[in-house]
Design an enzyme around this catalytic site. Structure first.
Site, mmCIF file in Angstrom:
data_model
loop_
_atom_site.group_PDB
_atom_site.id
_atom_site.type_symbol
_atom_site.label_atom_id
_atom_site.label_comp_id
_atom_site.label_asym_id
_atom_site.label_seq_id
_atom_site.Cartn_x
_atom_site.Cartn_y
_atom_site.Cartn_z
ATOM 1 N N ASP A 67 -23.830 22.129 -14.348
ATOM 2 C CA ASP A 67 -24.815 22.314 -13.287
ATOM 3 C C ASP A 67 -26.116 22.941 -13.791
ATOM 4 O O ASP A 67 -26.194 23.437 -14.925
ATOM 5 C CB ASP A 67 -24.220 23.180 -12.148
ATOM 6 C CG ASP A 67 -23.342 24.321 -12.675
ATOM 7 O OD1 ASP A 67 -23.565 24.768 -13.822
ATOM 8 O OD2 ASP A 67 -22.448 24.754 -11.945
ATOM 9 N N ASN A 136 -15.678 32.639 -4.378
ATOM 10 C CA ASN A 136 -15.386 31.877 -3.154
ATOM 11 C C ASN A 136 -14.576 30.607 -3.443
ATOM 12 O O ASN A 136 -14.421 29.762 -2.566
ATOM 13 C CB ASN A 136 -16.700 31.521 -2.430
ATOM 14 C CG ASN A 136 -17.574 30.569 -3.244
ATOM 15 O OD1 ASN A 136 -17.234 30.198 -4.363
ATOM 16 N ND2 ASN A 136 -18.707 30.181 -2.685
ATOM 17 N N HIS A 138 -15.362 28.276 -5.740
ATOM 18 C CA HIS A 138 -16.106 27.108 -6.214
ATOM 19 C C HIS A 138 -15.807 26.791 -7.685
ATOM 20 O O HIS A 138 -15.463 27.674 -8.468
ATOM 21 C CB HIS A 138 -17.613 27.220 -5.942
ATOM 22 C CG HIS A 138 -18.389 28.171 -6.806
ATOM 23 N ND1 HIS A 138 -19.533 28.796 -6.350
ATOM 24 C CD2 HIS A 138 -18.233 28.606 -8.088
ATOM 25 C CE1 HIS A 138 -20.026 29.550 -7.322
ATOM 26 N NE2 HIS A 138 -19.252 29.456 -8.375
ATOM 27 N N GLU A 143 -19.310 24.241 -3.507
ATOM 28 C CA GLU A 143 -18.972 25.358 -2.637
ATOM 29 C C GLU A 143 -17.878 24.928 -1.649
ATOM 30 O O GLU A 143 -17.596 23.728 -1.504
ATOM 31 C CB GLU A 143 -20.228 25.800 -1.864
ATOM 32 C CG GLU A 143 -21.428 26.174 -2.762
ATOM 33 C CD GLU A 143 -21.289 27.529 -3.468
ATOM 34 O OE1 GLU A 143 -20.155 27.970 -3.724
ATOM 35 O OE2 GLU A 143 -22.333 28.129 -3.781
HETATM 36 C C1 F6R Z 1 -21.535 27.814 -13.874
HETATM 37 C C2 F6R Z 1 -20.617 27.368 -12.832
HETATM 38 C C3 F6R Z 1 -19.956 28.322 -11.905
HETATM 39 C C4 F6R Z 1 -19.406 29.579 -12.584
HETATM 40 C C5 F6R Z 1 -18.798 30.510 -11.542
HETATM 41 C C6 F6R Z 1 -18.258 31.781 -12.161
HETATM 42 O O1 F6R Z 1 -21.945 26.727 -14.677
HETATM 43 O O2 F6R Z 1 -20.423 26.201 -12.716
HETATM 44 O O3 F6R Z 1 -18.913 27.660 -11.228
HETATM 45 O O4 F6R Z 1 -18.449 29.212 -13.531
HETATM 46 O O5 F6R Z 1 -19.751 30.823 -10.570
HETATM 47 O O6 F6R Z 1 -19.333 32.525 -12.662
HETATM 48 P P1 F6R Z 1 -19.110 33.900 -13.438
HETATM 49 O O7 F6R Z 1 -18.381 33.555 -14.675
HETATM 50 O O8 F6R Z 1 -20.499 34.422 -13.697
HETATM 51 O O9 F6R Z 1 -18.309 34.776 -12.532
#
Ligand code: F6R
Length: 257
Positions: A67, A136, A138, A143
């Site tokens: 992303d 959450n 995701h 989401e």
């Molecule tokens: C980032 C992504 C997100 C993160 C997730 C966890 O490329 O796709 O799904 O992996 O938000 O983020 P952290 O590791 O910062 O808690």
């Protein structure tokens, strides 16, 4: 699904890097799906350590990140382009031209999303997709409510996600409201997935992913429909599982190169 609970976040990152290194050793031209976020930084640091020790080359690898924020150019300090450039490209032999992310500043975000999906297909699909987990539930920026068949597209970020990611943005700058993300269906097309979740903030999402209903309320629950998924947790992230002892694994660290 292979679930491993490791003592702490450092051990989970080392194990993740070992599994990525195994994939690349078995197929030096592997196509890796990469993630960003705080969980991945120690994983990339461990890959860098292996590269510097002379035991890992990423020179033949192609990568596709999950992303990017809509509106951020590749040189924006909080862009995922910058994260990848600094965490991996600058410090290993991964070729910059083999590293792909959706362009956040593309004039037409939806067209960019469709083109990105086509680029993944043209590369032959993803061999191993690395994933973090949102508090959450995701994966990527899919989401809650995202269809399990969704493809790469523009999405609105949840307020909870924007709040969680504010720490990566300079004080006073706004966290974007939209991102381009691989869809859940795009992620499930990977031949194997490797999800890493560490820390107590992820414990409810981990329980929902592994023990809750499979459905749009927890996007990561879709991984239970995939035939080759490894989930690496530390003890804190596993704390809300009803029977964590069922998953506990002992990793022989001496076997990790
Ligand atoms: C980032 C992504 C997100 C993160 C997730 C966890 O490329 O796709 O799904 O992996 O938000 O983020 P952290 O590791 O910062 O808690």
């Amino acid at each position: 699904m292979n679930i491993e609970i490791l003592p702490d976040a450092g051990a989970a990152a080392a194990r993740a890097a070992a599994l990525v290194a195994d994939t690349v050793r078995a197929n030096p031209r592997a196509v890796l799906g990469l993630a960003t976020g705080g969980t991945m930084l120690p994983v990339y640091a461990e890959l860098v350590r292996r590269h510097q020790a002379g035991t890992l080359s990423l020179a033949g690898v192609t990568s596709f990140n999950l992303d990017e924020y809509v509106g951020l150019s590749a040189d924006h300090p909080a862009s995922y382009h910058r994260v990848m450039a600094e965490a991996l490209v600058a410090r290993t032999d991964l070729r910059p031209e083999a590293v792909h992310l959706p362009r956040g500043d593309a004039p037409e975000a939806e067209a960019e999303a469709r083109a990105y999906e086509a680029r993944i297909a043209a590369a032959g699909g993803i061999d191993l997709q690395l994933l973090g987990l949102g508090a959450n539930g995701h994966i990527g920026f899919n989401e809650p409510g995202s269809p399990h068949g969704s493809r790469t597209r523009t999405v609105e970020l949840d307020e909870a996600t924007r709040t969680a990611n504010r720490r990566f943005f300079a004080v006073g700058t706004d966290v974007p409201r939209q991102a381009i993300t691989m869809g859940i269906g795009t992620i499930l097309d990977a031949r194997a997935c490797l999800l890493v979740a560490t820390g107590p903030a992820k414990a409810p999402a981990v329980a929902a992913m592994l023990e809750g209903r499979i459905g749009p309320r927890c996007p990561a629950s879709a991984l239970r429909t995939h035939p080759r998924v490894t989930v690496l947790l530390d003890r804190a992230a596993a704390a809300e599982l009803s029977h964590p002892e069922a998953f506990e694994t002992r990793i022989d660290d001496s076997a990790v190169a």
